[in-house]
Design a protein around this motif. Structure first.
Motif, short mmCIF file in Angstrom:
data_model
loop_
_atom_site.label_atom_id
_atom_site.label_comp_id
_atom_site.label_asym_id
_atom_site.label_seq_id
_atom_site.Cartn_x
_atom_site.Cartn_y
_atom_site.Cartn_z
N GLU A 1 0.81 -1.21 0.00
CA GLU A 1 0.00 0.00 0.00
C GLU A 1 0.84 1.27 0.00
OE1 GLU A 1 -3.20 0.00 -0.34
OE2 GLU A 1 -3.25 -2.19 -0.37
N MET A 2 2.18 1.14 -0.02
CA MET A 2 3.02 2.32 0.02
C MET A 2 2.96 3.07 -1.30
SD MET A 2 6.24 0.62 2.03
CE MET A 2 7.26 2.10 1.90
N LYS A 3 3.32 4.34 -1.29
CA LYS A 3 3.15 5.18 -2.46
C LYS A 3 4.08 4.79 -3.61
CE LYS A 3 6.44 8.70 -0.84
NZ LYS A 3 6.61 10.12 -0.50
N GLU A 4 5.20 4.09 -3.32
CA GLU A 4 6.13 3.76 -4.38
C GLU A 4 5.53 2.85 -5.43
OE1 GLU A 4 6.83 3.82 -1.25
OE2 GLU A 4 8.79 4.72 -0.86
N ASN A 5 4.50 2.06 -5.06
CA ASN A 5 3.97 1.09 -6.01
C ASN A 5 3.20 1.73 -7.15
OD1 ASN A 5 1.64 1.89 -4.75
ND2 ASN A 5 1.12 -0.12 -3.92
N ALA A 6 2.88 3.02 -7.06
CA ALA A 6 2.11 3.68 -8.10
C ALA A 6 2.99 4.45 -9.07
CB ALA A 6 1.09 4.63 -7.47
N SER A 7 4.29 4.49 -8.87
CA SER A 7 5.17 5.31 -9.69
C SER A 7 6.33 4.48 -10.22
CB SER A 7 5.70 6.49 -8.88
OG SER A 7 6.68 7.20 -9.61
N PRO A 8 6.76 4.74 -11.47
CA PRO A 8 7.94 4.04 -11.98
C PRO A 8 9.25 4.64 -11.48
CG PRO A 8 7.06 5.51 -13.65
CD PRO A 8 6.11 5.58 -12.48
N PHE A 9 9.19 5.68 -10.64
CA PHE A 9 10.38 6.32 -10.10
C PHE A 9 10.32 6.37 -8.58
CE2 PHE A 9 9.75 8.11 -14.33
CZ PHE A 9 11.00 7.90 -14.90
N VAL A 10 11.44 6.07 -7.92
CA VAL A 10 11.55 6.15 -6.47
C VAL A 10 12.81 6.94 -6.14
CG1 VAL A 10 11.83 4.87 -4.32
CG2 VAL A 10 10.38 3.94 -6.13
N GLU A 11 12.67 8.03 -5.41
CA GLU A 11 13.80 8.88 -5.06
C GLU A 11 14.42 8.45 -3.73
OE1 GLU A 11 13.18 13.04 -5.24
OE2 GLU A 11 12.12 12.99 -7.16
N ILE A 12 15.75 8.32 -3.72
CA ILE A 12 16.52 7.98 -2.52
C ILE A 12 17.67 8.97 -2.45
CG2 ILE A 12 17.84 6.21 -1.31
CD1 ILE A 12 16.31 4.11 -2.89
N ASP A 13 17.61 9.89 -1.51
CA ASP A 13 18.59 10.97 -1.45
C ASP A 13 19.76 10.69 -0.51
OD1 ASP A 13 17.14 12.53 -3.25
OD2 ASP A 13 15.86 13.32 -1.66
N ASP A 14 19.51 10.00 0.59
CA ASP A 14 20.52 9.85 1.64
C ASP A 14 21.22 8.50 1.57
OD1 ASP A 14 18.18 8.58 2.21
OD2 ASP A 14 18.21 9.01 4.36
N MET A 15 21.69 8.12 0.37
CA MET A 15 22.41 6.86 0.21
C MET A 15 23.41 7.00 -0.92
SD MET A 15 20.97 2.96 -0.36
CE MET A 15 20.13 3.02 1.22
N ASP A 16 24.55 6.34 -0.78
CA ASP A 16 25.57 6.35 -1.82
C ASP A 16 25.09 5.55 -3.03
OD1 ASP A 16 28.55 6.83 -2.55
OD2 ASP A 16 28.26 4.68 -2.85
N ALA A 17 25.17 6.15 -4.22
CA ALA A 17 24.65 5.51 -5.43
C ALA A 17 25.40 4.22 -5.75
CB ALA A 17 24.71 6.47 -6.61
N GLU A 18 26.73 4.22 -5.60
CA GLU A 18 27.50 3.02 -5.91
C GLU A 18 27.18 1.89 -4.94
OE1 GLU A 18 29.62 0.71 -8.25
OE2 GLU A 18 29.13 2.81 -8.66
N ALA A 19 26.94 2.25 -3.68
CA ALA A 19 26.56 1.23 -2.70
C ALA A 19 25.19 0.66 -3.04
CB ALA A 19 26.55 1.83 -1.30
N PHE A 20 24.27 1.49 -3.51
CA PHE A 20 22.94 0.99 -3.89
C PHE A 20 23.06 0.04 -5.07
CE2 PHE A 20 18.79 1.14 -5.92
CZ PHE A 20 17.94 1.03 -4.83
N ARG A 21 23.92 0.36 -6.04
CA ARG A 21 24.13 -0.55 -7.17
C ARG A 21 24.73 -1.87 -6.70
NH1 ARG A 21 25.93 4.40 -9.63
NH2 ARG A 21 24.50 5.07 -11.27
#
Length: 343
Positions: free
Chosen positions: A201-221
């Motif tokens: 039921e979270m809002k992310e399921n309705a959008s093809p984009f999810v913003e994550i600001d406080d995380m290192d991009a390379e670590a997320f990959r």
């Protein structure tokens, strides 16, 4: 386009039967605009599945030779969990009739829509198209090691290539402003946090984009590569590997990946030094890593007095002092206990 609807034939997807309906004149219940005529697509689960998660996307194809700007979204994706006790349909309101009239999507009174159904099985489903064929698989205990290595499943390799090639990705994470494409169903099959976020039921399921600001991009990959392949990143040099493991530990804790968190703790333990021990101690306290915290304490207690001064002069110690004062209190008690009572 009249008031009636058109249904497709039954399509088998993921071992289940589905049907898509096209309804050209529908009222959208959550929209109060004057233009009430919407183009609606609806996917229905025909099979009697115990529980299944699926996403349904509709792509409105631009048929003009020279595309021009349009106010319409070209693709809309909806996700849901189907089961016997809940609704077995998923609706996508694609566009209004007036929007179509002003766009390039309408050509010769026709529109072209590409529909995609992605299925993630969660529970038992009935066998389809007859009884399933099963081939005998020899036990790994009875197979020589050299044969076992050759016969090992290449699923990790294929999933890793799927992530690398970005084929059929249906969600994009914007991590510190950098786009990172992925596949909803693969993510939902691993950490339960992704299942709740992408199919709940979270809002992310309705959008093809999810913003994550406080995380290192390379670590997320790196976390995504682990989700797809179960492989821990080990191609970096020692210092870089330790820094990556620290960032990855934060990501693993956030998304509830306990095994990855344990691997990160082991890697960080190997890289503890006078320059990094204070930062590592703060990291261990923030993420509840008792093993890592004890290892940092042991390192400091076994460090000569002149090196303890060097530890206190690092930026990591200043961060520890500001963010985790209780850890310093524990450390002082341990130092006092190690020195013993004064005579």
């Amino acid at each position: 386009m009249g008031p009636c609807y058109t249904a497709s034939r039954v399509w088998p997807v993921g071992g289940l039967d589905w049907q898509i309906e096209f309804q050209p004149n529908r009222r959208r219940p959550d929209c109060w605009s004057r233009d009430g005529d919407w183009i609606k697509f609806c996917v229905t689960l025909i099979s009697d599945a115990t529980e299944v998660a699926a996403s349904f996307s509709c792509l409105l194809v631009d048929q003009s030779a020279t595309p021009r700007h349009s106010s319409l979204s070209k693709v809309i994706t909806k996700s849901s969990t189907f089961c016997r006790q809940s609704s077995s349909s998923l609706e996508v309101f694609l566009a209004t009739r007036s929007e179509l009239d002003r766009s390039n999507y309408l050509k010769d009174d026709q529109i072209l829509v590409q529909c995609e159904i992605t299925v993630l099985l969660l529970g038992d489903t009935p066998a389809t198209n007859g009884a399933a064929l099963r081939l005998p698989v020899p036990s790994t205990l009875a197979v020589p090691r050299r044969v076992r290595a050759a016969a090992r499943s290449d699923l990790q390799k294929h999933l890793g290539e799927l992530l690398r090639s970005q084929t059929a990705t249906d969600i994009t994470f914007l991590v510190a402003g950098e786009p990172v494409p992925a596949h909803r169903c693969v993510l939902a099959a691993r950490p339960p946090v992704f299942m709740a976020g992408l199919f709940g039921e979270m809002k992310e399921n309705a959008s093809p984009f999810v913003e994550i600001d406080d995380m290192d991009a390379e670590a997320f990959r790196a976390m995504l590569r682990y989700i797809y392949t179960d492989m821990f990143p080990d191609e970096q040099e020692d210092e870089q590997a330790t820094l990556m493991a620290q960032h990855l530990l934060d990501a693993a804790d956030r998304y509830g990946m306990e095994r990855l968190k344990g691997l990160c703790v082991d890697k960080v333990c190997q890289g503890i030094s006078a320059e990094t021990v204070a930062t590592t101690l703060a990291l261990a306290d923030q993420h509840g890593c008792s093993k890592l915290k004890d290892r940092c304490m042991e390192f400091i207690l076994s460090t000569p007095a002149n090196l303890i001064c060097a530890v206190a002069a690092t930026e990591g110690y200043k961060h520890l002092e500001a963010s985790c004062p209780s850890v310093l209190t524990d450390l002082l008690y341990k130092l006092a206990a190690a020195q013993g009572p004064r005579k």
